[in-house]
Design a protein around this motif. Structure first.
Motif, PDB file in Angstrom:
ATOM      1  N   LYS A 146     -12.898  -2.546  13.083  1.00 19.03           N
ATOM      2  CA  LYS A 146     -13.170  -1.932  11.779  1.00 19.03           C
ATOM      3  C   LYS A 146     -11.889  -1.456  11.120  1.00 19.03           C
ATOM      4  N   LEU A 147     -10.968  -0.959  11.953  1.00 18.56           N
ATOM      5  CA  LEU A 147      -9.733  -0.388  11.422  1.00 18.56           C
ATOM      6  C   LEU A 147      -8.666  -1.463  11.189  1.00 18.56           C
ATOM      7  N   VAL A 148      -8.698  -2.498  12.027  1.00 19.51           N
ATOM      8  CA  VAL A 148      -7.695  -3.571  11.945  1.00 19.51           C
ATOM      9  C   VAL A 148      -8.407  -4.903  11.745  1.00 19.51           C
ATOM     10  N   PRO A 169      10.650  -0.973  10.985  1.00 19.39           N
ATOM     11  CA  PRO A 169       9.458  -0.149  10.785  1.00 19.39           C
ATOM     12  C   PRO A 169       8.310  -0.617  11.676  1.00 19.39           C
ATOM     13  N   ILE A 170       7.393   0.308  11.930  1.00 22.31           N
ATOM     14  CA  ILE A 170       6.227  -0.008  12.756  1.00 22.31           C
ATOM     15  C   ILE A 170       5.145  -0.614  11.852  1.00 22.31           C
ATOM     16  N   PRO A 171       4.463  -1.671  12.301  1.00 19.67           N
ATOM     17  CA  PRO A 171       3.434  -2.281  11.437  1.00 19.67           C
ATOM     18  C   PRO A 171       2.398  -1.248  10.984  1.00 19.67           C
ATOM     19  N   LYS A 172       1.928  -1.427   9.750  1.00 16.74           N
ATOM     20  CA  LYS A 172       1.001  -0.458   9.167  1.00 16.74           C
ATOM     21  C   LYS A 172      -0.262  -0.312  10.031  1.00 16.74           C
ATOM     22  N   ALA A 173      -0.755  -1.436  10.545  1.00 15.94           N
ATOM     23  CA  ALA A 173      -1.978  -1.380  11.368  1.00 15.94           C
ATOM     24  C   ALA A 173      -1.746  -0.547  12.627  1.00 15.94           C
ATOM     25  N   ALA A 174      -0.520  -0.626  13.167  1.00 14.90           N
ATOM     26  CA  ALA A 174      -0.211   0.166  14.370  1.00 14.90           C
ATOM     27  C   ALA A 174      -0.241   1.649  14.025  1.00 14.90           C
ATOM     28  N   SER A 175       0.309   2.017  12.874  1.00 13.53           N
ATOM     29  CA  SER A 175       0.297   3.427  12.464  1.00 13.53           C
ATOM     30  C   SER A 175      -1.123   3.931  12.225  1.00 13.53           C
ATOM     31  N   LEU A 176      -1.955   3.075  11.631  1.00 16.16           N
ATOM     32  CA  LEU A 176      -3.357   3.469  11.419  1.00 16.16           C
ATOM     33  C   LEU A 176      -4.028   3.782  12.757  1.00 16.16           C
ATOM     34  N   LEU A 177      -3.735   2.933  13.734  1.00 13.86           N
ATOM     35  CA  LEU A 177      -4.351   3.127  15.058  1.00 13.86           C
ATOM     36  C   LEU A 177      -3.850   4.404  15.734  1.00 13.86           C
ATOM     37  N   THR A 178      -2.540   4.655  15.657  1.00  6.26           N
ATOM     38  CA  THR A 178      -2.027   5.862  16.323  1.00  6.26           C
ATOM     39  C   THR A 178      -2.554   7.120  15.629  1.00  6.26           C
ATOM     40  N   GLN A 179      -2.686   7.046  14.287  1.00  4.87           N
ATOM     41  CA  GLN A 179      -3.232   8.215  13.571  1.00  4.87           C
ATOM     42  C   GLN A 179      -4.649   8.525  14.024  1.00  4.87           C
ATOM     43  N   LYS A 180      -5.416   7.488  14.241  1.00  2.00           N
ATOM     44  CA  LYS A 180      -6.813   7.720  14.614  1.00  2.00           C
ATOM     45  C   LYS A 180      -6.979   8.051  16.110  1.00  2.00           C
ATOM     46  N   TYR A 181      -6.217   7.378  16.975  1.00  2.00           N
ATOM     47  CA  TYR A 181      -6.538   7.474  18.406  1.00  2.00           C
ATOM     48  C   TYR A 181      -5.545   8.252  19.262  1.00  2.00           C
ATOM     49  N   TRP A 182      -4.403   8.647  18.735  1.00  5.51           N
ATOM     50  CA  TRP A 182      -3.452   9.405  19.566  1.00  5.51           C
ATOM     51  C   TRP A 182      -3.563  10.891  19.290  1.00  5.51           C
ATOM     52  N   PRO A 183      -3.496  11.749  20.303  1.00  8.05           N
ATOM     53  CA  PRO A 183      -3.460  11.362  21.709  1.00  8.05           C
ATOM     54  C   PRO A 183      -4.807  10.819  22.153  1.00  8.05           C
ATOM     55  N   GLY A 184      -4.756   9.804  23.037  1.00  7.17           N
ATOM     56  CA  GLY A 184      -6.008   9.221  23.507  1.00  7.17           C
ATOM     57  C   GLY A 184      -5.825   7.864  24.150  1.00  7.17           C
ATOM     58  N   LYS A 230       4.504 -11.512  14.425  1.00  6.49           N
ATOM     59  CA  LYS A 230       4.549 -10.949  13.069  1.00  6.49           C
ATOM     60  C   LYS A 230       3.207 -11.077  12.335  1.00  6.49           C
ATOM     61  N   GLY A 231       2.751  -9.954  11.790  1.00  9.84           N
ATOM     62  CA  GLY A 231       1.540  -9.965  10.973  1.00  9.84           C
ATOM     63  C   GLY A 231       0.241 -10.076  11.761  1.00  9.84           C
ATOM     64  N   LYS A 232       0.332 -10.076  13.117  1.00 10.81           N
ATOM     65  CA  LYS A 232      -0.900 -10.225  13.905  1.00 10.81           C
ATOM     66  C   LYS A 232      -1.135  -9.000  14.782  1.00 10.81           C
ATOM     67  N   ALA A 233      -2.408  -8.667  14.961  1.00 10.05           N
ATOM     68  CA  ALA A 233      -2.769  -7.624  15.931  1.00 10.05           C
ATOM     69  C   ALA A 233      -3.598  -8.295  17.017  1.00 10.05           C
ATOM     70  N   LEU A 234      -3.149  -8.164  18.259  1.00 11.32           N
ATOM     71  CA  LEU A 234      -3.819  -8.861  19.365  1.00 11.32           C
ATOM     72  C   LEU A 234      -4.470  -7.870  20.321  1.00 11.32           C
ATOM     73  N   LEU A 235      -5.739  -8.105  20.622  1.00 12.54           N
ATOM     74  CA  LEU A 235      -6.400  -7.297  21.642  1.00 12.54           C
ATOM     75  C   LEU A 235      -5.987  -7.868  22.999  1.00 12.54           C
ATOM     76  N   LEU A 236      -5.217  -7.078  23.777  1.00 10.48           N
ATOM     77  CA  LEU A 236      -4.687  -7.585  25.050  1.00 10.48           C
ATOM     78  C   LEU A 236      -5.485  -7.115  26.262  1.00 10.48           C
ATOM     79  N   ARG A 237      -6.173  -5.968  26.123  1.00 12.26           N
ATOM     80  CA  ARG A 237      -7.034  -5.510  27.230  1.00 12.26           C
ATOM     81  C   ARG A 237      -8.203  -4.719  26.660  1.00 12.26           C
ATOM     82  N   HIS A 238      -9.414  -5.053  27.089  1.00  8.79           N
ATOM     83  CA  HIS A 238     -10.568  -4.217  26.749  1.00  8.79           C
ATOM     84  C   HIS A 238     -10.402  -2.900  27.498  1.00  8.79           C
ATOM     85  N   GLY A 239     -10.756  -1.796  26.847  1.00  3.92           N
ATOM     86  CA  GLY A 239     -10.588  -0.510  27.527  1.00  3.92           C
ATOM     87  C   GLY A 239     -11.517   0.535  26.972  1.00  3.92           C
ATOM     88  N   SER A 240     -11.090   1.781  27.085  1.00  2.99           N
ATOM     89  CA  SER A 240     -11.943   2.931  26.745  1.00  2.99           C
ATOM     90  C   SER A 240     -12.389   2.998  25.289  1.00  2.99           C
TER      91      SER A 240
END
Ligand code: TXA
Ligand code: MG
Length: 315
Positions: A198-200, A73-88, A180-190
């Motif tokens: 706020k979301l993660v 399964p995809i991590p819950k935080a990843a799904s929250l992000l795709t729901q809010k920002y995809w497409p984008g 596992k269990g971590k969300a990492l900011l890998l590149r600053h962007g748009s």
């Protein structure tokens, strides 16, 4: 060659036979090829002169495609992000399935995914039964293109689809789910990192980490103009000459013909949109020998813009 929307059928056929095309996205123009075929991927690396250790982002037409290409399964935080920002302008890095060839990810078990918002990119994806790998459509290390002309000036691609100036003008924000269990900011962007925070909750900023393999693309020397660029805090210790270009933000500290304002109103969104096109302009300006850029406040998109300027300066 720069072409219009009318040529999309030809572009689709070309992509189906492992050819490459430069396509507009809402962030920057991308150099696209079939993400499932090693042959197209190798041509992307070759045309950009990009080292093979720097993996590519895979562009999908719909979030449901993750079911095929990312391990569930995809991590819950990843799904929250795709729901809010995809497409984008958001890219997420997830463990990949074997359908994604190893050359795309430079041998990493993780793949970067993004669902772009630009209507022409979407139109093309809908006519294909494979996703498109697409790095920014510039020679490796050079300034990213935010319009079709920028691509045409620097890369020899058979098709460059004109989709107008990029809406954001800065690359996507990249969030990695590689530990596992971590969300990492890998590149600053748009998308400003504060919004993602706020979301993660607990987002870890890995953008200046030298640790491999989380952020292999965060190379120091990048986004570089051919002319020397200096990122400075203020003008106190500099005497700006006639032949120097100056990039500022909001307040204009020096009057002169080669002074360029990223945003007269001090608006980060406008500045992000203008940054790369200003760098292209100054780099090709015959009356300018070197470029000075004043650092922006290090908040919101100002962080992403400073990041690009810092890397440009290191060249
Ligand atoms: O806005 C964007 O993201 C644009 C448009 C065309 O979609 N694309 C783009 O691609 O900026 P590129 O190749 O110029 O930058 C992709 C970055 C690189 O720093 C690369 O190292 C990183 O994403 N990346 C790609 N796959 C990765 C992975 N599996 N793990 C960690 N980082 C990855
Ligand atoms: Mg790039």
């Amino acid at each position: 060659m720069i072409v219009s929307e009318k040529e999309i059928p030809k572009i689709v056929e070309h992509l189906k036979s492992q050819g490459l095309a430069a396509l507009p996205t809402e962030t920057v123009y991308g150099l696209a090829g079939n993400a499932l075929k090693e042959e197209s991927i190798l041509s992307i690396f070759k045309l950009k002169n990009r080292p093979k250790f720097d993996p590519l982002i895979v562009h999908i037409k719909d979030v449901s495609e993750l079911n095929k290409y990312a391990i569930q399964p995809i991590p819950k935080a990843a799904s929250l992000l795709t729901q809010k920002y995809w497409p984008g302008p958001l890219t997420i890095v997830l463990p990949k399935t074997a359908l994604i060839p190893d050359v795309v990810t430079s041998g990493l078990p993780f793949c970067a995914f993004r669902m772009p918002q630009h209507p022409l990119f979407q139109k093309i994806l809908r006519q294909l039964d494979f996703p498109l790998a697409a790095p920014s459509a510039n020679p490796f290390g050079y300034v990213s293109p935010t319009n079709a002309k920028h691509v045409a000036m620097n890369l020899d691609v058979p098709f460059i689809l004109d989709g107008g100036p990029a809406k954001h003008g800065l690359e996507s924000t990249i969030i990695g789910f590689v530990e596992k269990g971590k969300a990492l900011l890998l590149r600053h962007g748009s998308i400003p990192h504060e919004e993602i925070d706020k979301l993660v909750p607990g987002l870890l900023d890995e953008t200046s980490s030298k640790k491999s393999p989380q952020s292999p693309g965060q190379l120091d020397k990048h986004y570089a103009t051919r002319k020397k660029l200096y990122l400075i805090e203020d003008l106190k210790s500099f005497k700006i000459k006639e032949t120097d270009g100056l990039i500022c933000f909001g307040h204009v500290p020096h009057k002169g013909k080669n002074v360029f304002n990223l945003s007269a109103n001090g608006d980060f969104i406008e500045a992000g949109k203008n940054l790369f096109s200003m760098l292209h302009l100054l780099d090709n300006h015959s009356g300018i020998n070197q470029i000075f850029a004043l650092k922006l406040p290090n908040i919101g998109l100002g962080k992403a813009i400073n990041d690009r300027l810092e890397r440009a300066e290191k060249n």
